[in-house]
Design an enzyme around this catalytic site. Structure first.
Site, PDB file in Angstrom:
ATOM      1  CB  THR A  34      -9.705  47.147  -3.855  1.00  0.00           C
ATOM      2  OG1 THR A  34     -10.397  48.376  -4.094  1.00  0.00           O
ATOM      3  CG2 THR A  34     -10.588  46.203  -3.048  1.00  0.00           C
ATOM      4  CB  CYS A  92      -0.590  40.852  -7.151  1.00  0.00           C
ATOM      5  SG  CYS A  92      -0.972  42.545  -7.657  1.00  0.00           S
ATOM      6  N   GLY A 101     -16.949  45.781 -10.181  1.00  0.00           N
ATOM      7  CA  GLY A 101     -16.115  45.152  -9.166  1.00  0.00           C
ATOM      8  C   GLY A 101     -16.705  45.219  -7.780  1.00  0.00           C
ATOM      9  CB  SER A 145      -0.920  -0.026   1.216  1.00  0.00           C
ATOM     10  OG  SER A 145      -1.834  -1.105   1.123  1.00  0.00           O
ATOM     11  N   GLY A 146       0.249   2.399  -0.072  1.00  0.00           N
ATOM     12  CA  GLY A 146       0.995   3.646  -0.220  1.00  0.00           C
ATOM     13  C   GLY A 146       1.143   4.049  -1.663  1.00  0.00           C
ATOM     14  CG  ASP A 201      -4.948  45.629  -2.023  1.00  0.00           C
ATOM     15  OD1 ASP A 201      -5.284  44.468  -1.745  1.00  0.00           O
ATOM     16  OD2 ASP A 201      -5.073  46.142  -3.153  1.00  0.00           O
ATOM     17  CG  ASP A 208      -3.889  34.118  -6.424  1.00  0.00           C
ATOM     18  OD1 ASP A 208      -3.386  35.247  -6.383  1.00  0.00           O
ATOM     19  OD2 ASP A 208      -4.695  33.762  -7.287  1.00  0.00           O
ATOM     20  CG  HIS A 236       8.658   0.384  -2.533  1.00  0.00           C
ATOM     21  ND1 HIS A 236       8.954  -0.040  -3.812  1.00  0.00           N
ATOM     22  CD2 HIS A 236       7.531  -0.275  -2.170  1.00  0.00           C
ATOM     23  CE1 HIS A 236       8.056  -0.936  -4.189  1.00  0.00           C
ATOM     24  NE2 HIS A 236       7.182  -1.091  -3.221  1.00  0.00           N
TER      25      HIS A 236
END
Length: 584
Positions: A500, A407, A492, A58-59, A562, A404, A224
């Site tokens: 913003t 930018c 927006g 398994s694994g 920002d 995220d 493995h």
């Protein structure tokens, strides 16, 4: 060595629980908990069809249980993590299948010592009991040179799925045991696999199985957690695929005009984005070598727990068996984790690219600029783009806690797009110019920021097209700026105080409007830049109310300005510097 985080209850129960989870997801699969055996729904109705059995430690999920189903495996057996299943469990699986089967069983065995021994014991017991069994040992790993192999030989890797899929399809067609086994062996002999690991894996409750520096990779990793054949410096996806394909092509004696089937397998923790890039490289590099990838399969198929890495496996479609190999790969299977489907078969339709004459043409309407102003606009675009590109990493850093982390990269794509098209932009007509910049934003940026900048410039272009020629060009640009800002607020849904880019742009715009009402204000442009920076810095410690950042509630991520507001201040300030220092 510190242990890594895991989502398990008990290490002793992990295998049984994950197999139960599979059977809950696909309830027609029959899970015999005491022996860690998973059986196909049709295993009792295969009296006149060859059955297939495979298994291993398994694994490696979804291998092998995820490939149980009509057209692939009749049964799978799972051992403990990275350990071969005991022979008693394999014997149990053989007995379950043989009870309702009279034409024989093909047992596919990964070439690892523990698997060969335990499967060997079970096979000999089955034969002694009168069961017809053919054994196929798969050893597709080609990372270790032949002259350096030990008596254990080459390892069995993800390439065994080619043998399982083709043998399973032949079994469904009713071919006899000897033919199914013979073609499965031919598949195995025509398959080669190479693996590259970017990180080691960790068995639950333990640390990493070996250390690997950030700039190093393991070439020739197995399944493995063991180290690879050699350790090299990290390279680009293109370079690594080149290295891997070179070894595979040598092993299979591939040359121009040959054709292959491809499996790109994820070790378990590589992102889908990266895996897609590897597939892209494999297909294009093979085609550049004159080798046609007739079928391509990609997925998380045979893993090494949480290791980051990739396997490339090629099946050479030898001339004598090409058609039957492809036909069997295309046959349907109910096995839930096989990545092939109707879309895996190339369409006979071809896309028609858009002709240059059909591409969007932007009409040069509205006010026009003289030669001097055109040179000024050119300088403003160059300088503002350069300023954004310079701050890419800093903007990404600002965006990392609340967004995220892209930018700066997104805006750099926008800036690169403008610079790359600068010689073809309509500098003489601002309305057309803004439309062209809007198109670049839409095509190059994507996401929320791409849509916002596209709206801003599109609306500004519309306003520009409606204006009459007048002496005060500053008023013209203000009208475009104001209309673009209004559109951002409309679609927006962000307003001043929401943390913003609007905070920067609104501050600059309102100052711009006030200065236009004064007869001859001093430092006209410098005051606009100062207002932009003031608006930008007002976002520090501000609670976000719009965009992705509005989902962030942890104060430690909201102490900086920002990212979008900072970017707007950068390009505003860059334009101001260019205007105030512009010389003929």
């Amino acid at each position: 060595m510190a242990t890594l985080k895991n989502l398990i209850n008990s290490l002793d129960d992990a295998v049984s629980e994950t197999l139960s989870g599979l059977s809950y997801t696909y309830p027609q699969l029959e899970h015999h908990v005491s022996h860690r055996v998973v059986l196909s729904p049709d295993y009792r109705n295969r009296r006149d069809k060859v059955a297939l059995i495979c298994g291993g430690g398994s694994g490696h999920e979804p291998f092998a249980a995820g490939f149980v189903g009509s057209g692939m495996l009749t049964a799978s057996i799972a051992g403990s993590i990275f350990a071969a299943p005991p022979s008693t469990h394999i014997t149990y699986a053989l007995r379950c299948v043989a009870e309702n089967n009279k034409v024989g069983i093909v047992v596919v065995v990964p070439n690892y010592t523990g698997d060969c021994l335990n499967f060997g014991i079970a096979i000999e017991k089955a034969r002694r009991a009168g069961v017809m069994v053919e054994e196929i040992i798969v050893d597709d790993d080609c990372s270790i040179p032949e002259n350096e192999l030990s008596v254990a030989g080459k390892r069995g890797l993800v390439g065994m799925l080619f043998a399982i899929k083709i043998a399973g399809a032949l079994a469904e067609k009713g071919l006899p045991l000897c033919e199914v086994a013979e073609i499965a062996r031919r598949v195995s002999q025509s398959t080669a696999t190479y693996g590259v690991g970017l990180s080691a894996c960790a068995i639950p409750g333990q640390g990493l199985m070996f250390e690997l520096a950030q700039d190093e990779i393991e070439c020739g990793m197995g399944m493995h957690g063991e180290a690879g054949y050699e350790r090299i410096k990290l390279r680009t996806a293109s370079e690594l695929v080149t290295l891997m394909l070179k070894r595979i092509c040598e092993t299979l004696s591939l040359s121009t005009n040959d054709s292959v089937a491809v499996i790109v397998n994820n070790f378990g923790a590589l992102s889908q984005l990266e895996q897609g890039i590897v597939v892209y490289e494999v297909v294009n590099q093979l085609r550049n070598m004159g080798i046609e990838p007739v079928r391509v399969y990609s997925g998380t198929l045979m893993t090494s727990l949480n290791s980051v890495g990739i396997h490339i496996s090629l099946l050479k479609l030898i001339e004598s068996h090409r058609d039957i190999f492809v036909e069997c790969l295309d046959e349907k299977t109910t096995a839930p984790c096989w990545p092939g489907c109707a879309y895996s078969i190339p369409s006979t339709l071809t896309s028609t690219p858009l002709k240059d004459s059909e591409k969007k043409k932007i009409e040069k309407i509205g006010i026009s600029l003289n030669a001097r102003d055109q040179r000024l606009i050119d300088s403003c675009l160059r300088d503002s783009c350069a300023a954004i590109i310079e701050k890419e990493a800093y903007l990404n850093g600002l965006d990392r806690g609340c967004g995220d982390g892209d930018c700066g990269s997104t805006l750099k794509r926008f800036a690169d797009g403008i610079l790359g098209n600068l010689d073809n932009l309509s500098l003489s007509h601002p309305a057309a110019l803004l439309s062209e910049i809007a198109d670049i934003a839409e095509e190059r940026m994507g996401g929320t920021s791409g849509a916002l900048y596209c709206l801003f410039f599109t609306t500004g272009a519309k306003t520009m097209a409606s204006l009459e020629q007048e002496e005060d060009i500053r008023r013209v640009w203000f009208c475009a700026f104001r209309s673009g800002l209004n559109c951002l607020e409309k679609y927006g849904k962000a307003k001043v105080g929401d943390r913003t880019m609007i905070d920067t742009m609104y501050a600059a715009c309102t100052t711009y409007e006030k200065l236009l009402k004064e007869e001859d204000p001093s430092d006209f442009y410098d005051k606009i830049a100062a207002a932009a920076w003031e608006g930008c810095y007002s976002t520090r410690n501000m609670k976000p109310k719009a965009g992705r950042a509005s989902y962030i509630k942890q104060a430690q991520y909201l102490t900086e300005v920002d990212a979008g507001a900072y970017a707007a201040a950068i390009w505003t300030a860059a334009i101001v510097r260019t205007i105030t220092h512009f010389k003929e």
